[in-house]
Design a protein around this motif. Structure first.
Motif, PDB file in Angstrom:
ATOM      1  N   SER A  93       0.725  -0.976  -0.307  1.00  0.00           N
ATOM      2  CA  SER A  93      -0.034  -0.126   0.304  1.00  0.00           C
ATOM      3  C   SER A  93       0.639   1.190   0.083  1.00  0.00           C
ATOM      4  O   SER A  93       0.673   1.761  -0.765  1.00  0.00           O
ATOM      5  CB  SER A  93      -0.797   0.336   1.184  1.00  0.00           C
ATOM      6  N   LEU A  94       1.889   1.139   0.483  1.00  0.00           N
ATOM      7  CA  LEU A  94       2.885   2.584   0.738  1.00  0.00           C
ATOM      8  C   LEU A  94       2.899   3.214  -0.843  1.00  0.00           C
ATOM      9  O   LEU A  94       3.689   4.052  -0.931  1.00  0.00           O
ATOM     10  CB  LEU A  94       4.386   1.693   1.862  1.00  0.00           C
ATOM     11  N   ALA A  95       4.022   1.646  -0.831  1.00  0.00           N
ATOM     12  CA  ALA A  95       4.386   2.062  -2.554  1.00  0.00           C
ATOM     13  C   ALA A  95       3.485   1.951  -3.846  1.00  0.00           C
ATOM     14  O   ALA A  95       3.817   3.055  -5.135  1.00  0.00           O
ATOM     15  CB  ALA A  95       4.740   0.125  -3.316  1.00  0.00           C
ATOM     16  N   VAL A  96       2.726   1.637  -2.897  1.00  0.00           N
ATOM     17  CA  VAL A  96       1.513   3.428  -4.100  1.00  0.00           C
ATOM     18  C   VAL A  96       0.985   4.271  -3.417  1.00  0.00           C
ATOM     19  O   VAL A  96       0.753   5.251  -4.560  1.00  0.00           O
ATOM     20  CB  VAL A  96      -0.034   2.386  -4.418  1.00  0.00           C
ATOM     21  N   HIS A  97       0.859   4.898  -2.277  1.00  0.00           N
ATOM     22  CA  HIS A  97       1.187   5.926  -1.915  1.00  0.00           C
ATOM     23  C   HIS A  97       1.704   6.704  -2.139  1.00  0.00           C
ATOM     24  O   HIS A  97       1.112   7.352  -2.647  1.00  0.00           O
ATOM     25  CB  HIS A  97      -0.167   6.280  -0.358  1.00  0.00           C
ATOM     26  N   GLY A  98       2.712   5.878  -1.743  1.00  0.00           N
ATOM     27  CA  GLY A  98       4.248   7.170  -1.955  1.00  0.00           C
ATOM     28  C   GLY A  98       4.151   7.975  -3.581  1.00  0.00           C
ATOM     29  O   GLY A  98       3.969   9.060  -3.529  1.00  0.00           O
ATOM     30  N   THR A  99       3.623   7.114  -4.380  1.00  0.00           N
ATOM     31  CA  THR A  99       3.791   7.474  -5.661  1.00  0.00           C
ATOM     32  C   THR A  99       2.332   8.586  -6.267  1.00  0.00           C
ATOM     33  O   THR A  99       2.530   9.202  -6.764  1.00  0.00           O
ATOM     34  CB  THR A  99       4.459   5.964  -6.662  1.00  0.00           C
ATOM     35  N   VAL A 100       1.722   7.591  -5.586  1.00  0.00           N
ATOM     36  CA  VAL A 100       0.597   9.003  -6.312  1.00  0.00           C
ATOM     37  C   VAL A 100       0.913  10.604  -5.277  1.00  0.00           C
ATOM     38  O   VAL A 100       0.066  10.691  -6.325  1.00  0.00           O
ATOM     39  CB  VAL A 100      -0.389   7.805  -5.457  1.00  0.00           C
ATOM     40  N   ASN A 101       1.068   9.474  -4.339  1.00  0.00           N
ATOM     41  CA  ASN A 101       0.897  11.112  -4.082  1.00  0.00           C
ATOM     42  C   ASN A 101       2.530  12.200  -4.513  1.00  0.00           C
ATOM     43  O   ASN A 101       2.113  13.123  -4.307  1.00  0.00           O
ATOM     44  CB  ASN A 101       1.945  11.184  -2.125  1.00  0.00           C
TER      45      ASN A 101
END
Lengths: 348, 348
Positions: free
Chosen positions: A83-91
């Protein structure tokens, strides 16, 4: 006999483990891709099954951003590396005021890693991507020998489209501008560190890991001319503000008392010898805007679920030294310098 | 005092080593980014110094592709992980018939890694990118503890733009189509394996690592309707053709004698117990086209420096089993199946 699968048995997602053949480019890798990645990320671009994904664009501005994730441990309160790898890059896409569209995913997996854990991480990525409205459109899998990696590392690269008239950038902070933060700082770093150190607190501290593009969309709709947006991840709020001060050639004065920090995070920081201003966040943003826009922006942020604790925390100043200064609760001032050493290794 | 640098001494690129603080997000990381990455990759998009790079697009089709590179050893005859990370991703873009534009670069570095080696790798990436006409526009650096990585791993993600009327895809091979390869197979894998095994041969075998977008541009200019292009990397020529056979729902018959293999590569393969058809290439492509286009395409390929050894190696057939078959020099036939186990770990 269409679309013959070249393998005879399903992967054992309960007890199986990654071996070197899963990175070979051959039959075992194709099966891993089919039964773990394509299954979870299912979307038409990925199912093109080429080594690249093709998509249509319209004339305008796009952004691209990349991050590798090496967080340890892989699972932590409030999230995991997926989930972090999605959230971090989306952000990172959202911080340009952009709408995230596509992610790529590159996995470096250590030999012996449990397929069960990989599957759990991949499902978590897929869920986070669905929630954020982005598609994971192409990927890559490498396997390294036991002792040459650490479970799994994930790179995600994101592409987004920037609405006309929106141009936040780290070099656009101007003297007089207001500095806002979208909520409490330090939650992610403290959640990860507590797990790593085996600490437990009365109230469990959760990572704030979240996709901020919805909050950003509301913000740029209300104030298209936002000067700067950035997510204070590694190095925390203080380091992010120093980066912006350097890029814009300005200083800042913050009011320490106005910076939101959860009580339990402050307590954990004391115990761990950390300063919450230098602790990573994964669901917060800093925004800098013209003083006349500050109230509008603050109200918009506060009415979004991910901005309820938003606050104006300071002002941009002329300063040839590019200092970020803190007015302490006792009326003094201290310089909040760049993070100098290593506060929290492998926090994201 | 404009653009104050927050650090007092230059990095020691001769004797220095990576420590955990280089991944912290603070001052040490900013210095590494400035003095190693930004210095080498210098371009206006990167110098925006935001966490994302913004670029203009025109209406049309784009492709995105990602690869992580974990090759061991990091330096090998004919290249290194840096040039490979550029060539490999440029090639995946080119295989869509597209013109590569931008790359992102994500580094996962092991604590203790020599700055001298990192700098050498980064300079090699920069040189390969300049030669290929692509800009490295944004990046990321993570550091993991000693024993949790292996020197350096690099992810590159690439973006390219596809010319109108060009649509090669792995599912477009049709019975009767010609199968071409752009040159000798097995060079890269054998060059890396020889280094790893400490073997030396009378003639040194070099990796074929090269950017193929120029060759592809010439090919699609002459035959815009090429059905399939793919670079036979991990798993080699045989595995790549099996992937295409599966995607297109066809079989293939290849003439073994027509597949170009360097004599010294064939000899090394015998010594190492490898089959050159399953050994990775990093500067070769497979093309599949309508039979009436085969001669034109072959001539265009042969007149490009990266295609001088190009050859027509076989034909696409109807086959409900999706078999890739080899007609041997003795007149027999054998099935060239998918690579089943692990032939060459960490070859790219």
């Amino acid at each position: 006999m269409t679309n013959r699968q070249p393998y005879t048995r399903k992967l054992d997602l309960k007890n199986g483990r990654i071996d070197m053949s899963h990175g070979s480019g051959g039959k075992a890798m194709a099966q891993l891709v089919d039964e773990v990645f394509v299954k979870a990320f299912a979307n038409p671009l990925l199912e093109q099954r080429n080594d690249q994904a093709m998509f249509e664009v319209a004339t305008g501005r796009m952004v691209v951003t990349t991050d590798s994730y090496v967080v340890s441990p892989l699972f932590f309160p409030g999230g995991d590396i997926g989930s972090l790898a999605v959230h971090g890059t989306v952000n990172d896409i959202a911080m340009a005021g952009a709408k995230p569209l596509y992610l790529t995913a590159g996995f470096i997996i250590e030999e012996g890693f449990a397929l069960k854990d990989l599957d759990r991480i991949v499902m978590s990525m897929a869920e986070a991507a669905r929630a954020a409205g982005v598609a994971i459109v192409t990927g890559d899998t490498k396997v390294v020998e036991r002792g040459k990696g650490d479970g799994v590392f994930i790179n995600t690269t994101g592409i987004g489209v920037v609405p006309p008239g929106v141009s936040p950038s780290g070099d656009r902070a101007r003297p007089g501008d207001a500095v806002l933060v979208s909520g409490t700082v330090g939650d992610h770093g403290v959640a990860v560190m507590s797990t790593r150190e085996g600490l437990s607190f009365e109230t469990s501290i959760l990572s704030d890991s979240a996709a901020l593009h919805g909050l950003v969309a509301a913000m740029v709709a209300a104030v298209p001319g936002i000067h700067v947006m950035r997510d204070p991840t590694r190095g925390g709020l203080a380091t992010t503000l120093n980066e912006i001060a350097r890029q814009s050639g300005v200083g800042m004065v913050l009011s320490e008392a106005s910076i939101p920090v959860r009580e339990e995070v402050a307590a954990a920081c004391e115990l761990l010898g950390l300063d919450p201003l230098y602790v990573a966040n994964e669901g917060k943003l800093v925004a800098i805007c013209a003083p006349e826009d500050a109230e509008t922006l603050l109200n918009v942020m506060k009415s979004h679920p991910l901005g309820v604790d938003a606050a104006v925390i300071g002002t941009v100043r002329e300063d040839s030294h590019r200092f970020v200064q803190l007015e302490t609760t006792f009326g003094g001032k201290r310089i909040a310098d760049w993070l100098a050493g290593e506060q929290l290794p492998r926090i994201c």
